[in-house]
Motif scaffolding. Sequence first.
Motif, PDB file in Angstrom:
ATOM      1  N   ASP A  52     -33.124 -30.281 -34.858  1.00 17.86           N
ATOM      2  CA  ASP A  52     -32.615 -31.668 -34.890  1.00 17.86           C
ATOM      3  C   ASP A  52     -32.329 -32.142 -36.314  1.00 17.86           C
ATOM      4  O   ASP A  52     -33.374 -32.561 -37.173  1.00 17.86           O
ATOM      5  CB  ASP A  52     -33.483 -32.527 -34.223  1.00 17.86           C
ATOM      6  N   THR A  53     -30.996 -31.729 -36.870  1.00 17.62           N
ATOM      7  CA  THR A  53     -31.150 -31.788 -38.409  1.00 17.62           C
ATOM      8  C   THR A  53     -30.447 -33.219 -38.644  1.00 17.62           C
ATOM      9  O   THR A  53     -30.551 -33.476 -39.916  1.00 17.62           O
ATOM     10  CB  THR A  53     -29.887 -30.637 -38.838  1.00 17.62           C
ATOM     11  N   LYS A  54     -30.075 -34.122 -37.843  1.00 21.03           N
ATOM     12  CA  LYS A  54     -29.421 -35.244 -38.287  1.00 21.03           C
ATOM     13  C   LYS A  54     -28.488 -35.267 -39.564  1.00 21.03           C
ATOM     14  O   LYS A  54     -28.396 -36.001 -40.426  1.00 21.03           O
ATOM     15  CB  LYS A  54     -30.702 -36.287 -38.525  1.00 21.03           C
ATOM     16  N   ASP A  55     -27.751 -34.532 -39.240  1.00 16.64           N
ATOM     17  CA  ASP A  55     -26.400 -34.170 -40.408  1.00 16.64           C
ATOM     18  C   ASP A  55     -27.107 -33.922 -41.710  1.00 16.64           C
ATOM     19  O   ASP A  55     -26.417 -34.258 -42.734  1.00 16.64           O
ATOM     20  CB  ASP A  55     -25.537 -35.383 -40.454  1.00 16.64           C
ATOM     21  N   LYS A  56     -28.316 -33.411 -42.020  1.00 12.54           N
ATOM     22  CA  LYS A  56     -28.807 -33.207 -43.255  1.00 12.54           C
ATOM     23  C   LYS A  56     -28.828 -31.839 -43.500  1.00 12.54           C
ATOM     24  O   LYS A  56     -29.046 -31.459 -44.667  1.00 12.54           O
ATOM     25  CB  LYS A  56     -30.396 -33.688 -43.386  1.00 12.54           C
ATOM     26  N   PHE A  57     -28.587 -30.808 -42.650  1.00 10.01           N
ATOM     27  CA  PHE A  57     -28.482 -29.473 -42.731  1.00 10.01           C
ATOM     28  C   PHE A  57     -26.877 -28.945 -42.685  1.00 10.01           C
ATOM     29  O   PHE A  57     -26.060 -29.401 -41.919  1.00 10.01           O
ATOM     30  CB  PHE A  57     -29.065 -28.815 -41.540  1.00 10.01           C
ATOM     31  N   PHE A  58     -26.713 -28.012 -43.578  1.00 11.45           N
ATOM     32  CA  PHE A  58     -25.339 -27.533 -43.899  1.00 11.45           C
ATOM     33  C   PHE A  58     -25.641 -25.982 -43.800  1.00 11.45           C
ATOM     34  O   PHE A  58     -26.112 -25.375 -44.364  1.00 11.45           O
ATOM     35  CB  PHE A  58     -24.496 -27.694 -44.898  1.00 11.45           C
ATOM     36  N   PHE A  59     -24.908 -25.402 -42.712  1.00  6.97           N
ATOM     37  CA  PHE A  59     -24.751 -23.948 -42.372  1.00  6.97           C
ATOM     38  C   PHE A  59     -23.645 -23.201 -42.840  1.00  6.97           C
ATOM     39  O   PHE A  59     -22.386 -23.690 -42.377  1.00  6.97           O
ATOM     40  CB  PHE A  59     -25.228 -23.482 -40.930  1.00  6.97           C
ATOM     41  N   GLU A  60     -23.844 -21.948 -43.372  1.00 10.87           N
ATOM     42  CA  GLU A  60     -22.683 -21.163 -43.930  1.00 10.87           C
ATOM     43  C   GLU A  60     -23.062 -19.563 -44.171  1.00 10.87           C
ATOM     44  O   GLU A  60     -24.379 -19.081 -44.227  1.00 10.87           O
ATOM     45  CB  GLU A  60     -22.297 -21.724 -45.542  1.00 10.87           C
ATOM     46  N   ASN A  61     -22.175 -18.833 -43.823  1.00 11.99           N
ATOM     47  CA  ASN A  61     -22.247 -17.597 -43.641  1.00 11.99           C
ATOM     48  C   ASN A  61     -21.881 -17.142 -45.164  1.00 11.99           C
ATOM     49  O   ASN A  61     -20.789 -17.280 -45.811  1.00 11.99           O
ATOM     50  CB  ASN A  61     -21.219 -16.708 -42.914  1.00 11.99           C
ATOM     51  N   ILE A  62     -23.027 -16.522 -45.879  1.00 11.94           N
ATOM     52  CA  ILE A  62     -22.964 -16.013 -47.042  1.00 11.94           C
ATOM     53  C   ILE A  62     -23.515 -14.517 -47.362  1.00 11.94           C
ATOM     54  O   ILE A  62     -24.787 -14.485 -46.954  1.00 11.94           O
ATOM     55  CB  ILE A  62     -23.448 -16.859 -48.211  1.00 11.94           C
ATOM     56  N   ASP A  63     -22.697 -13.547 -47.766  1.00 13.82           N
ATOM     57  CA  ASP A  63     -23.248 -12.335 -48.049  1.00 13.82           C
ATOM     58  C   ASP A  63     -23.649 -12.154 -49.648  1.00 13.82           C
ATOM     59  O   ASP A  63     -22.580 -12.160 -50.335  1.00 13.82           O
ATOM     60  CB  ASP A  63     -22.188 -11.008 -47.556  1.00 13.82           C
TER      61      ASP A  63
END
Length: 338
Positions: A78-89
Motif C-alpha cells: 500500500d504505497t499511496k503513490d510514495k513508491f516508484f518502481f524501475e528496472n535497473i541493471d
Amino acid sequence: MNDAQVNSIQKDLSHIFKETNDFLSLKNKKIFITGASGYIGKWLLFSFAYLNNIKGYNIDVIATSKNMLDCDIIKYLDTKDKFFFENIDVRNPFDIPSDVNYVLHLAGCPDRRLHASEPLGIISTNIDGTRNVLNAATRVESLEKVLVFSSGLVHGQQYIKENRIEYKPGDTLNFSSSYIDSKRVQENVCHIYSRQYQLPVSIVRPYSFIGPLQQLNRPWAINNFVKNALSNKNIKVLGNPNTLKSYIYPTDMINHILTYLISDNLDTPLELGAPYSIRLKEIAEIIRDNVKSPISIEYFDAEAKSVKQDFICDVLNNKNDIQFKDAICRTLDWYRLN
C-alpha cells in the motif's frame, strides 16, 4: 503470497515500529534502493510502507532491480503513490535523483547455483555495479549516507576440529569465489570512494536469515528443511549434522539496518548476524517438532570429522529480540497461511 501472509508481516513490523520513534529522522526522506526485489529489499519495502501508512513518515522510495517491475510483492504494497518502481541493471551506468537522501545498494545474488553458472555476471554485479552506484551517488547533492550490502562470507570459513576453531581462507580456484572474492573487492571499492571522494558510505555484512518471504527453493539447508516439513516429507540432512549455523529473524534484521542507516557510524561495518550458533541436527529437530505430521530426519554424512561453522564475529553491532525457536515457529506459521 496472500492477504493473510501480508497481514502477518504487518503484525511483525508493528513489534518494531508501533511503540517507538527511534526512526523519526527518516520522516520526509527520499530513499533509493538497488536489488529491492530480493529478500532484504522486500522487507525494507514493507517496512517503509508501514512507516508511511501507520506512522505518517512520508518517505519517498525509488525501488529498483534488474526485474523490479515483475516483483511479486508490488501488488501487496500500500504505497499511496510514495513508491516508484524501475528496472535497473546496476552493471550499466545510471543516475540517482539529486534529491535522494539515502542509497541502499543491495543488488547481488548469494545463490551459489548462479555462482557456478554465471560467475562473470556475479563478479560484474558486485564490482562494476558497486562502482556505478557510488559514481552516481557522488552526484547526489542531498546525500546523507550510502549503505553497501556485502556478505558475512568475506571473513572466510571456520572449522571445529578436535575442539579447536581453525580458520580457512577462501579458495580462489572455485566458482564460489566469484561471489566471495568480488564481495571483498566491493568493500575495498567502498573504502576508496570514502577516502578519495569523501563519500558517506558504510558496509553491511549480512549473514543468514530465517523468516517469512524466504524462497524455499533456494539451495540452503534450512530452506530445504522447512520445505520438506511443510510437505510432510522427511527432513534430509545432507551435510555434517554437527555443522554450526547462525540465523536472525527479519524483524531484527530490519531494526539493525535502519538503526545503522540513521546513525553517524561510517567506519565500522554492520555485522548483521547472530552472536550464537546452532547445530544442523538441532535445527532439523526443532522444525520436526513444530509440524503436526510425524516425519523423520535422515542423515547422510554423520561420520564427518571436521565441523564447519558460520563465521561468528567477536563483535556484533546488535542485539536480537527473536530467538531461534521462536523464529522457526513464526516462519512455519507464515507458510501455513498460504
